[in-house]
Design a protein around this motif. Structure first.
Motif, PDB file in Angstrom:
ATOM      1  N   LYS A  38       5.153  25.357  47.038  1.00  0.00           N
ATOM      2  CA  LYS A  38       6.903  24.696  46.866  1.00  0.00           C
ATOM      3  C   LYS A  38       7.660  25.954  46.079  1.00  0.00           C
ATOM      4  O   LYS A  38       8.724  26.755  46.885  1.00  0.00           O
ATOM      5  CB  LYS A  38       7.208  23.364  45.763  1.00  0.00           C
ATOM      6  CG  LYS A  38       9.011  23.224  45.111  1.00  0.00           C
ATOM      7  CD  LYS A  38       8.711  21.915  45.254  1.00  0.00           C
ATOM      8  CE  LYS A  38      10.003  21.705  44.783  1.00  0.00           C
ATOM      9  NZ  LYS A  38      10.609  20.283  43.652  1.00  0.00           N
ATOM     10  N   SER A  79      -5.173  20.054  43.561  1.00  0.00           N
ATOM     11  CA  SER A  79      -4.455  20.661  44.962  1.00  0.00           C
ATOM     12  C   SER A  79      -2.842  20.140  44.337  1.00  0.00           C
ATOM     13  O   SER A  79      -1.755  20.585  45.063  1.00  0.00           O
ATOM     14  CB  SER A  79      -4.956  19.432  45.594  1.00  0.00           C
ATOM     15  OG  SER A  79      -5.210  18.111  45.067  1.00  0.00           O
ATOM     16  N   ARG A  80      -2.446  19.494  43.366  1.00  0.00           N
ATOM     17  CA  ARG A  80      -1.091  19.469  42.879  1.00  0.00           C
ATOM     18  C   ARG A  80      -0.402  20.774  42.709  1.00  0.00           C
ATOM     19  O   ARG A  80       1.058  20.421  42.771  1.00  0.00           O
ATOM     20  CB  ARG A  80      -0.857  17.979  41.679  1.00  0.00           C
ATOM     21  CG  ARG A  80      -1.385  16.760  42.504  1.00  0.00           C
ATOM     22  CD  ARG A  80      -1.075  15.941  41.781  1.00  0.00           C
ATOM     23  NE  ARG A  80      -2.113  15.823  40.239  1.00  0.00           N
ATOM     24  CZ  ARG A  80      -1.938  15.402  38.807  1.00  0.00           C
ATOM     25  NH1 ARG A  80      -0.748  14.965  38.625  1.00  0.00           N
ATOM     26  NH2 ARG A  80      -2.861  15.475  37.717  1.00  0.00           N
ATOM     27  N   GLY A  81      -1.064  21.157  41.381  1.00  0.00           N
ATOM     28  CA  GLY A  81      -0.707  22.717  41.751  1.00  0.00           C
ATOM     29  C   GLY A  81      -0.604  23.633  42.157  1.00  0.00           C
ATOM     30  O   GLY A  81       0.099  24.181  42.110  1.00  0.00           O
ATOM     31  N   ASP A 139       0.834  20.184  32.421  1.00  0.00           N
ATOM     32  CA  ASP A 139       0.978  19.418  33.514  1.00  0.00           C
ATOM     33  C   ASP A 139       1.250  19.982  34.609  1.00  0.00           C
ATOM     34  O   ASP A 139       2.147  20.738  34.746  1.00  0.00           O
ATOM     35  CB  ASP A 139       0.469  18.176  33.257  1.00  0.00           C
ATOM     36  CG  ASP A 139       1.796  17.140  32.772  1.00  0.00           C
ATOM     37  OD1 ASP A 139       3.062  18.036  33.078  1.00  0.00           O
ATOM     38  OD2 ASP A 139       2.695  16.075  32.369  1.00  0.00           O
ATOM     39  N   VAL A 140       1.271  19.059  35.112  1.00  0.00           N
ATOM     40  CA  VAL A 140       1.840  19.398  37.140  1.00  0.00           C
ATOM     41  C   VAL A 140       3.318  19.500  36.949  1.00  0.00           C
ATOM     42  O   VAL A 140       4.074  20.171  37.047  1.00  0.00           O
ATOM     43  CB  VAL A 140       1.178  18.912  37.948  1.00  0.00           C
ATOM     44  CG1 VAL A 140       2.501  18.682  39.460  1.00  0.00           C
ATOM     45  CG2 VAL A 140       0.136  19.498  38.118  1.00  0.00           C
ATOM     46  N   ALA A 141       3.687  18.484  36.257  1.00  0.00           N
ATOM     47  CA  ALA A 141       4.818  18.097  35.948  1.00  0.00           C
ATOM     48  C   ALA A 141       5.600  19.722  35.111  1.00  0.00           C
ATOM     49  O   ALA A 141       7.049  19.757  35.358  1.00  0.00           O
ATOM     50  CB  ALA A 141       5.705  16.474  35.420  1.00  0.00           C
ATOM     51  N   PHE A 187      -4.159  23.676  38.458  1.00  0.00           N
ATOM     52  CA  PHE A 187      -3.700  21.409  38.699  1.00  0.00           C
ATOM     53  C   PHE A 187      -4.592  21.138  39.777  1.00  0.00           C
ATOM     54  O   PHE A 187      -4.380  20.323  40.440  1.00  0.00           O
ATOM     55  CB  PHE A 187      -2.625  22.225  37.984  1.00  0.00           C
ATOM     56  CG  PHE A 187      -1.818  22.683  36.750  1.00  0.00           C
ATOM     57  CD1 PHE A 187      -2.309  21.114  35.858  1.00  0.00           C
ATOM     58  CD2 PHE A 187      -1.349  23.323  36.857  1.00  0.00           C
ATOM     59  CE1 PHE A 187      -1.795  21.249  34.148  1.00  0.00           C
ATOM     60  CE2 PHE A 187      -0.450  23.538  35.849  1.00  0.00           C
ATOM     61  CZ  PHE A 187      -1.102  23.285  34.378  1.00  0.00           C
ATOM     62  N   GLU A 233       6.267  22.277  37.251  1.00  0.00           N
ATOM     63  CA  GLU A 233       6.615  22.190  38.059  1.00  0.00           C
ATOM     64  C   GLU A 233       8.675  22.672  37.578  1.00  0.00           C
ATOM     65  O   GLU A 233       8.998  23.701  38.598  1.00  0.00           O
ATOM     66  CB  GLU A 233       7.348  21.225  38.873  1.00  0.00           C
ATOM     67  CG  GLU A 233       8.004  20.662  40.064  1.00  0.00           C
ATOM     68  CD  GLU A 233       7.534  19.740  40.994  1.00  0.00           C
ATOM     69  OE1 GLU A 233       8.845  19.795  41.916  1.00  0.00           O
ATOM     70  OE2 GLU A 233       7.707  19.136  41.323  1.00  0.00           O
ATOM     71  N   ALA A 278       0.432  22.915  45.469  1.00  0.00           N
ATOM     72  CA  ALA A 278       1.501  22.046  46.778  1.00  0.00           C
ATOM     73  C   ALA A 278       2.626  22.621  45.624  1.00  0.00           C
ATOM     74  O   ALA A 278       3.708  23.073  46.013  1.00  0.00           O
ATOM     75  CB  ALA A 278       1.492  20.857  46.186  1.00  0.00           C
ATOM     76  N   VAL A 279       2.384  22.289  44.090  1.00  0.00           N
ATOM     77  CA  VAL A 279       3.849  23.058  43.266  1.00  0.00           C
ATOM     78  C   VAL A 279       3.844  25.090  44.299  1.00  0.00           C
ATOM     79  O   VAL A 279       5.157  24.830  44.178  1.00  0.00           O
ATOM     80  CB  VAL A 279       3.140  22.786  42.446  1.00  0.00           C
ATOM     81  CG1 VAL A 279       4.969  23.828  40.944  1.00  0.00           C
ATOM     82  CG2 VAL A 279       3.583  21.600  41.506  1.00  0.00           C
TER      83      VAL A 279
END
Length: 280
Positions: free
Chosen positions: A81, A73-75, A39-41, A71, A44, A77-78
């Protein structure tokens, strides 16, 4: 202000840190192997661990965009970053997105990864020329403007690539050789190294029938898990071996999540590559 050209920055990084590119490939099986959630967590944690371990010591980090895009939009974002943190730590970032299209769509892809103010700005981008090399013009122009680079798929390590890249044109040259010729023209007169490179597999054996002297970098996947070794590089790339940037992904990443083990693995590959190039 534009950056110093990518080719010059890459040559310096290769001399200072060794010519090694490590992929950031957080595919599901590797997340599981690391004891992370898919998952996104987990994404990251994986990415930040690789960057913390390696961004201050390897020349290039190469995130594979697809493993972040899955993942949503959240992926992304990772990924954003990861690019920022890796570049801030001193690594050059090659975005492995293999984009290719025509006209305004290609221009939009270029803006996404090559505009100096873009959130995903990377030092270089992998691109596909198989809508015709001329379709890459928006990316070439923006890369020049921003001090970024491109790695164009030319002779890839996957066996299926041959049906396109080995196809012979009316002039007698095959498609892969034609792409190399275009890149040599882009890099003409650039010092110490042009910014427009080719992707050429390290698993392809003797490539002496190709002119690999494009005055630009050769991103070479295949070291490690795909079966090629540092000692193979001189035989594959010949006189152009000085411009090769070997890419290792699973061969390093499988040693995670421990940062010391990741560093030791990357250092070992870098030293093997240095030794192989010194004896070439």
């Amino acid at each position: 202000m534009s950056l110093e050209p990518f080719g010059a920055r890459l040559r310096r990084a290769m001399e200072d840190r060794g010519p090694l590119c490590v992929g950031i490939d957080p595919h599901a099986s590797l997340l599981t192997q690391w004891g992370l959630s898919d998952d996104v967590a987990g994404l990251e944690r994986f990415s930040m661990t690789v960057i913390e371990a390696l961004a201050d010591r390897v020349a290039v980090l190469k995130p594979q965009s697809a493993f972040f895009e899955r993942f949503g939009s959240r992926g992304i974002a990772v990924l954003e970053k990861s690019v920022g943190v890796a570049r801030a730590a001193g690594a050059l970032v090659v975005m492995d997105a293999k984009r290719g299209d025509i006209g305004s769509t290609m221009a939009a892809y270029a803006e996404t990864f090559l505009h100096k103010d873009a959130p995903l700005f990377s030092d270089a981008l992998t691109v596909s020329p198989y809508l015709g090399y001329g379709s890459l013009k928006p990316a070439v122009e923006l890369a020049r403007e921003s001090g970024a680079g491109l790695f164009v798929l030319a002779l890839t390590s996957n066996p299926e690539g041959g049906e396109v890249q080995h196809a012979v044109r009316a002039d007698g040259r095959n498609v892969g050789a034609t792409m190399l010729g275009h890149l040599a023209a882009e890099n003409a007169g650039e010092t110490p190294l042009g910014s427009f490179g080719a992707v050429v597999g390290a698993t392809l054996g003797d490539l002496s029938s190709y002119d690999l002297d494009i005055n630009g970098p050769l991103l070479a996947p295949g070291i490690g898990a795909q079966g090629a070794a540092a000692s193979d590089l001189a035989g594959v790339f010949g006189a152009a071996v000085r411009n090769v940037v070997p890419n290792v992904s699973r061969g390093v990443l499988r040693h995670g999540p421990g940062m010391i083990a990741l560093r030791e693995s990357a250092d070992r590959f870098a030293e093997e590559i240095r030794a192989a190039l010194a004896s070439a």
